[in-house]
Design a protein around this motif. Structure first.
Motif, PDB file in Angstrom:
ATOM      1  N   ILE A 148      10.412   4.579  -8.486  1.00 44.08           N
ATOM      2  CA  ILE A 148      10.360   5.893  -9.133  1.00 44.08           C
ATOM      3  C   ILE A 148       8.893   6.264  -9.326  1.00 44.08           C
ATOM      4  O   ILE A 148       8.160   5.605 -10.059  1.00 44.08           O
ATOM      5  CB  ILE A 148      11.078   5.878 -10.499  1.00 44.08           C
ATOM      6  N   ASP A 149       8.489   7.333  -8.628  1.00 43.54           N
ATOM      7  CA  ASP A 149       7.103   7.800  -8.662  1.00 43.54           C
ATOM      8  C   ASP A 149       6.878   8.664  -9.908  1.00 43.54           C
ATOM      9  O   ASP A 149       7.812   9.308 -10.384  1.00 43.54           O
ATOM     10  CB  ASP A 149       6.828   8.625  -7.397  1.00 43.54           C
ATOM     11  N   ASP A 150       5.655   8.674 -10.392  1.00 45.76           N
ATOM     12  CA  ASP A 150       5.279   9.531 -11.524  1.00 45.76           C
ATOM     13  C   ASP A 150       6.218   9.332 -12.705  1.00 45.76           C
ATOM     14  O   ASP A 150       6.577  10.290 -13.401  1.00 45.76           O
ATOM     15  CB  ASP A 150       5.272  11.014 -11.118  1.00 45.76           C
ATOM     16  N   ILE A 172       6.379   4.821   1.003  1.00 43.02           N
ATOM     17  CA  ILE A 172       6.395   6.164   1.592  1.00 43.02           C
ATOM     18  C   ILE A 172       6.929   7.160   0.566  1.00 43.02           C
ATOM     19  O   ILE A 172       7.951   6.910  -0.072  1.00 43.02           O
ATOM     20  CB  ILE A 172       7.309   6.177   2.832  1.00 43.02           C
ATOM     21  N   ASN A 173       6.223   8.268   0.412  1.00 39.79           N
ATOM     22  CA  ASN A 173       6.677   9.314  -0.511  1.00 39.79           C
ATOM     23  C   ASN A 173       7.789  10.147   0.114  1.00 39.79           C
ATOM     24  O   ASN A 173       7.646  10.637   1.243  1.00 39.79           O
ATOM     25  CB  ASN A 173       5.512  10.237  -0.868  1.00 39.79           C
ATOM     26  N   ILE A 174       8.862  10.295  -0.623  1.00 39.55           N
ATOM     27  CA  ILE A 174       9.990  11.089  -0.131  1.00 39.55           C
ATOM     28  C   ILE A 174      10.147  12.308  -1.037  1.00 39.55           C
ATOM     29  O   ILE A 174      10.332  12.163  -2.255  1.00 39.55           O
ATOM     30  CB  ILE A 174      11.288  10.253  -0.133  1.00 39.55           C
ATOM     31  N   LEU A 182       9.045   0.882 -11.187  1.00 36.65           N
ATOM     32  CA  LEU A 182       8.586   2.099 -11.842  1.00 36.65           C
ATOM     33  C   LEU A 182       7.091   2.234 -11.606  1.00 36.65           C
ATOM     34  O   LEU A 182       6.334   1.273 -11.777  1.00 36.65           O
ATOM     35  CB  LEU A 182       8.864   2.043 -13.350  1.00 36.65           C
ATOM     36  N   LYS A 183       6.668   3.414 -11.228  1.00 39.67           N
ATOM     37  CA  LYS A 183       5.238   3.688 -11.097  1.00 39.67           C
ATOM     38  C   LYS A 183       4.817   4.521 -12.295  1.00 39.67           C
ATOM     39  O   LYS A 183       5.199   5.688 -12.414  1.00 39.67           O
ATOM     40  CB  LYS A 183       4.942   4.451  -9.798  1.00 39.67           C
ATOM     41  N   ILE A 184       4.029   3.930 -13.166  1.00 42.85           N
ATOM     42  CA  ILE A 184       3.576   4.664 -14.356  1.00 42.85           C
ATOM     43  C   ILE A 184       2.618   5.756 -13.912  1.00 42.85           C
ATOM     44  O   ILE A 184       1.618   5.482 -13.238  1.00 42.85           O
ATOM     45  CB  ILE A 184       2.857   3.739 -15.352  1.00 42.85           C
ATOM     46  N   LEU A 199      10.485   3.168  -0.621  1.00 40.49           N
ATOM     47  CA  LEU A 199      10.510   4.624  -0.719  1.00 40.49           C
ATOM     48  C   LEU A 199      10.193   5.044  -2.146  1.00 40.49           C
ATOM     49  O   LEU A 199      10.721   4.472  -3.096  1.00 40.49           O
ATOM     50  CB  LEU A 199      11.882   5.153  -0.302  1.00 40.49           C
ATOM     51  N   GLU A 200       9.295   6.021  -2.278  1.00 37.81           N
ATOM     52  CA  GLU A 200       8.953   6.554  -3.605  1.00 37.81           C
ATOM     53  C   GLU A 200       9.656   7.887  -3.815  1.00 37.81           C
ATOM     54  O   GLU A 200       9.489   8.818  -3.029  1.00 37.81           O
ATOM     55  CB  GLU A 200       7.436   6.741  -3.726  1.00 37.81           C
ATOM     56  N   ILE A 201      10.417   7.926  -4.883  1.00 34.30           N
ATOM     57  CA  ILE A 201      11.198   9.124  -5.194  1.00 34.30           C
ATOM     58  C   ILE A 201      10.841   9.543  -6.610  1.00 34.30           C
ATOM     59  O   ILE A 201      10.623   8.682  -7.473  1.00 34.30           O
ATOM     60  CB  ILE A 201      12.700   8.793  -5.094  1.00 34.30           C
ATOM     61  N   ALA A 235       0.842  -1.190   0.000  1.00 31.80           N
ATOM     62  CA  ALA A 235       0.000   0.000   0.000  1.00 31.80           C
ATOM     63  C   ALA A 235       0.876   1.240   0.000  1.00 31.80           C
ATOM     64  O   ALA A 235       1.997   1.219   0.513  1.00 31.80           O
ATOM     65  CB  ALA A 235      -0.917   0.018   1.222  1.00 31.80           C
ATOM     66  N   GLU A 236       0.349   2.294  -0.610  1.00 28.42           N
ATOM     67  CA  GLU A 236       1.049   3.572  -0.547  1.00 28.42           C
ATOM     68  C   GLU A 236       0.477   4.383   0.605  1.00 28.42           C
ATOM     69  O   GLU A 236      -0.743   4.449   0.790  1.00 28.42           O
ATOM     70  CB  GLU A 236       0.893   4.355  -1.856  1.00 28.42           C
ATOM     71  N   VAL A 237       1.358   4.976   1.360  1.00 28.87           N
ATOM     72  CA  VAL A 237       0.940   5.838   2.458  1.00 28.87           C
ATOM     73  C   VAL A 237       0.775   7.257   1.924  1.00 28.87           C
ATOM     74  O   VAL A 237       1.689   7.798   1.309  1.00 28.87           O
ATOM     75  CB  VAL A 237       1.994   5.834   3.591  1.00 28.87           C
TER      76      VAL A 237
HETATM   77 MG    MG Z   1       3.654   8.327  -4.525  1.00 27.37          MG
END
Ligand code: MG
Ligand code: C2E
Ligand code: MG
Ligand code: MG
Length: 283
Positions: free
Chosen positions: A179-181, A117-119, A200-202, A149-151, A58-60
């Motif tokens: 890698i976010d976005d 977790i978004n960083i 990778l997060k599309i 960690l999402e960067i 899950a994404e926080v």
């Molecule tokens: Mg994110």
């Protein structure tokens, strides 16, 4: 026309600007308060595997219950926090709160899923970032694979050498990196070759029109192929419809996040969802 109303519209513009900067300043000082008085709340958005329809992670996502303004969305307060350097404190708070939550689940005999977790870029540049991550994990006696960690690409590109070092240290320690976005930043694909990235997060902006726009479809297909060829995991963000899901499944995407499955939810709902799953494998 523009000339004639120029004076007025300028005055109007100036007033608006002043109101906006007034609001920013208020929110900024309220945010300091919020950190100390428990106004921030973790929300959880499940990431779902198609083959098992299980929540695999899950994404926080942070929520702010402002005492007067009500719920302030992160799209409003995160950019303000980023400008004021408060973001590093907020991210540190989130990191700690997430680790604490995972520890509580473990103590209660609940097998938690991995939490992403978004960083922010600012936190990523913080020289004490790696030790902060290690400290948060060890304080709650957690192994590194409990979190991801999402960067964003922007955070990497700012200082490639620093990024490489930070990612290597975190990677060696066993923390997963996403890698976010993906695809929306200033992106050199070269970093995928040399940095220890897991996922990778599309970006949802590509998914949104996937069934309408041949260009968006092509971009998503290429990202899916790229991640497969490089041995990276891939997740589609912002999946809202059955049509989008069908398309993605056909192209080989296996993990999804979006309103079609679940919206971000408060802790109680997420805990209920977790306990309703018979068994969860942290894949
Ligand atoms: Mg994110
Ligand atoms: P993000 O990391 O890309 O998070 C995904 C955003 O997309 C979330 O918005 C989520 O609620 C939304 N979303 C998920 N599925 C769908 C869907 O199917 N359709 C649509 N339209 N939207 C969907 P949210 O929660 O408003 O967060 C916005 C951004 O704020 C995040 O983007 C992230 O960049 C930032 N953010 C949130 N929490 C934190 C945090 O704890 N720390 C930092 N540094 N940034 C955060
Ligand atoms: Mg995203
Ligand atoms: Mg759509």
């Amino acid at each position: 026309q523009a000339k004639r109303s120029g004076g007025n519209s300028f005055r109007f513009y100036a007033q608006e600007m002043q109101a906006a900067s007034q609001q920013r300043m208020e929110l900024e000082s309220d945010m300091r308060q919020a950190l100390e008085s428990d106004q921030f709340q973790l929300y959880f958005q499940p990431q779902v595997r198609m083959d098992s329809s299980h929540v695999q992670s899950a994404e926080v996502l942070l929520r702010w219950n402002h005492p007067e303004r009500g719920l302030v969305p992160p799209g409003v307060f995160i950019p303000i926090a980023e400008e004021s350097l408060l973001i590093a404190d907020i991210d540190a708070w989130v990191l700690r709160a997430v680790c604490k939550q995972i520890r509580q689940w473990l103590n209660a005999g609940i097998e938690p899923v991995r939490l992403a977790i978004n960083i922010s870029a600012a936190q990523f540049q913080n020289p004490r970032f790696v030790s902060l991550v290690k400290l948060s994990l060890s304080q709650f006696e957690l192994s590194a694979d409990h979190i991801e960690l999402e960067i964003t690409e922007g955070a990497l590109i700012d200082n490639l050498e620093h990024a490489r070092q930070v990612l290597n240290e975190l990677g060696e320690f066993g923390v997963r990196l996403a890698i976010d976005d993906f695809g929306t930043g200033y992106c050199s694909l070269a970093y995928l070759k040399t940095m220890p990235i897991d996922k990778l997060k599309i970006d949802q902006s590509f998914i949104r029109d996937i069934t309408l726009s041949a260009r968006d479809a092509a971009i998503v297909e290429v990202i899916l192929q790229l991640s497969k060829q490089l041995g990276l995991r891939c997740i589609a963000e912002g999946v809202e419809t059955q049509e989008e899901l069908d398309w993605l499944v056909e192209k080989g995407c296996e993990v999804f996040q979006g309103y079609f499955f679940h919206r971000p939810m408060p802790l109680a709902d997420f805990a209920k969802l977790l306990s309703s799953q018979v068994s969860i494998n942290r894949v």
